[in-house]
Design a protein around this motif. Sequence first.
Motif, PDB file in Angstrom:
ATOM      1  N   PHE A  39       0.816  -1.213   0.000  1.00  0.00           N
ATOM      2  CA  PHE A  39       0.000   0.000   0.000  1.00  0.00           C
ATOM      3  C   PHE A  39       0.852   1.266   0.000  1.00  0.00           C
ATOM      4  O   PHE A  39       2.006   1.265   0.406  1.00  0.00           O
ATOM      5  CB  PHE A  39      -0.985   0.000   1.175  1.00  0.00           C
ATOM      6  N   ASN A  40       0.240   2.338  -0.460  1.00  0.00           N
ATOM      7  CA  ASN A  40       0.883   3.643  -0.563  1.00  0.00           C
ATOM      8  C   ASN A  40       0.804   4.342   0.799  1.00  0.00           C
ATOM      9  O   ASN A  40      -0.281   4.707   1.253  1.00  0.00           O
ATOM     10  CB  ASN A  40       0.170   4.457  -1.647  1.00  0.00           C
ATOM     11  N   GLN A  41       1.951   4.536   1.439  1.00  0.00           N
ATOM     12  CA  GLN A  41       1.968   5.140   2.770  1.00  0.00           C
ATOM     13  C   GLN A  41       1.562   6.613   2.749  1.00  0.00           C
ATOM     14  O   GLN A  41       1.005   7.115   3.726  1.00  0.00           O
ATOM     15  CB  GLN A  41       3.334   4.978   3.415  1.00  0.00           C
ATOM     16  N   ASP A  42       1.807   7.299   1.639  1.00  0.00           N
ATOM     17  CA  ASP A  42       1.370   8.696   1.546  1.00  0.00           C
ATOM     18  C   ASP A  42      -0.158   8.763   1.524  1.00  0.00           C
ATOM     19  O   ASP A  42      -0.756   9.620   2.175  1.00  0.00           O
ATOM     20  CB  ASP A  42       1.951   9.365   0.300  1.00  0.00           C
ATOM     21  N   LEU A  43      -0.781   7.856   0.785  1.00  0.00           N
ATOM     22  CA  LEU A  43      -2.241   7.776   0.758  1.00  0.00           C
ATOM     23  C   LEU A  43      -2.775   7.407   2.139  1.00  0.00           C
ATOM     24  O   LEU A  43      -3.757   7.964   2.605  1.00  0.00           O
ATOM     25  CB  LEU A  43      -2.702   6.762  -0.286  1.00  0.00           C
ATOM     26  N   GLN A  44      -2.108   6.485   2.806  1.00  0.00           N
ATOM     27  CA  GLN A  44      -2.491   6.069   4.159  1.00  0.00           C
ATOM     28  C   GLN A  44      -2.490   7.275   5.103  1.00  0.00           C
ATOM     29  O   GLN A  44      -3.467   7.515   5.814  1.00  0.00           O
ATOM     30  CB  GLN A  44      -1.511   5.009   4.660  1.00  0.00           C
ATOM     31  N   PHE A 101      -4.619  11.848  -5.377  1.00  0.00           N
ATOM     32  CA  PHE A 101      -3.957  10.639  -5.859  1.00  0.00           C
ATOM     33  C   PHE A 101      -4.717  10.168  -7.091  1.00  0.00           C
ATOM     34  O   PHE A 101      -5.927  10.410  -7.209  1.00  0.00           O
ATOM     35  CB  PHE A 101      -3.957   9.543  -4.784  1.00  0.00           C
ATOM     36  N   THR A 147      -4.940   4.493  -8.288  1.00  0.00           N
ATOM     37  CA  THR A 147      -4.374   4.205  -6.963  1.00  0.00           C
ATOM     38  C   THR A 147      -5.494   4.029  -5.949  1.00  0.00           C
ATOM     39  O   THR A 147      -5.479   3.090  -5.142  1.00  0.00           O
ATOM     40  CB  THR A 147      -3.435   5.350  -6.516  1.00  0.00           C
ATOM     41  N   HIS A 151      -6.396   0.388  -4.059  1.00  0.00           N
ATOM     42  CA  HIS A 151      -6.409   0.292  -2.598  1.00  0.00           C
ATOM     43  C   HIS A 151      -7.779  -0.163  -2.088  1.00  0.00           C
ATOM     44  O   HIS A 151      -7.862  -0.858  -1.075  1.00  0.00           O
ATOM     45  CB  HIS A 151      -5.981   1.614  -1.965  1.00  0.00           C
TER      46      HIS A 151
END
Length: 180
Positions: free
Chosen positions: A41-46, A61, A65, A69
Amino acid sequence: MLFCTNENKILIPTNQESEHSKRISDFPVIPHPQHDTTFPFNQDLQHYLHGKRLLIDEIPFPSETIQSHYQYGFLKYDYGLTATKTGHTCHRCGNINVNLFASFHCSRCHQECTYCRHCIMMGRVSECTPLISWIGPKPSPRAISYKLNWDGTLSKGQKLASDKMLEAIQTNTSLLVWAV
């Protein structure tokens, strides 16, 4: 925004109006895919989404993406508005006041679409807009290092006050500074 479902009953956003496409509010139950712990997973999105419920337009995003997710169980699509026996409910602000809803012909879902006027200042939530939230693992805190620099010169009074503040901090004493 319109959605259709694939063979696994996962929501897929679509711009195509068809007999299989529906608004998010037209699904009696929104499917939530199983969480896949192997997905990178994308940590920036998290960090961006954790603790929030946002419209897709508010998420900086790519839609691919966001969709990936969701498909791997890290994001949740939820209703923006739902119809009730007495009117509508806004799932962002909780509004149920009939006078604070309005309808318009929507270019996204190509239907008469109701939206919430109570929270319109935060962006339009309507029957065809999902609210998106993070349901994956809680983000670990990011260590952010800030260094404060100033390249100015203190006046005599400012220098005296600064020295007294440093002394009070070092000796763990109280100090009242009366300044503008």
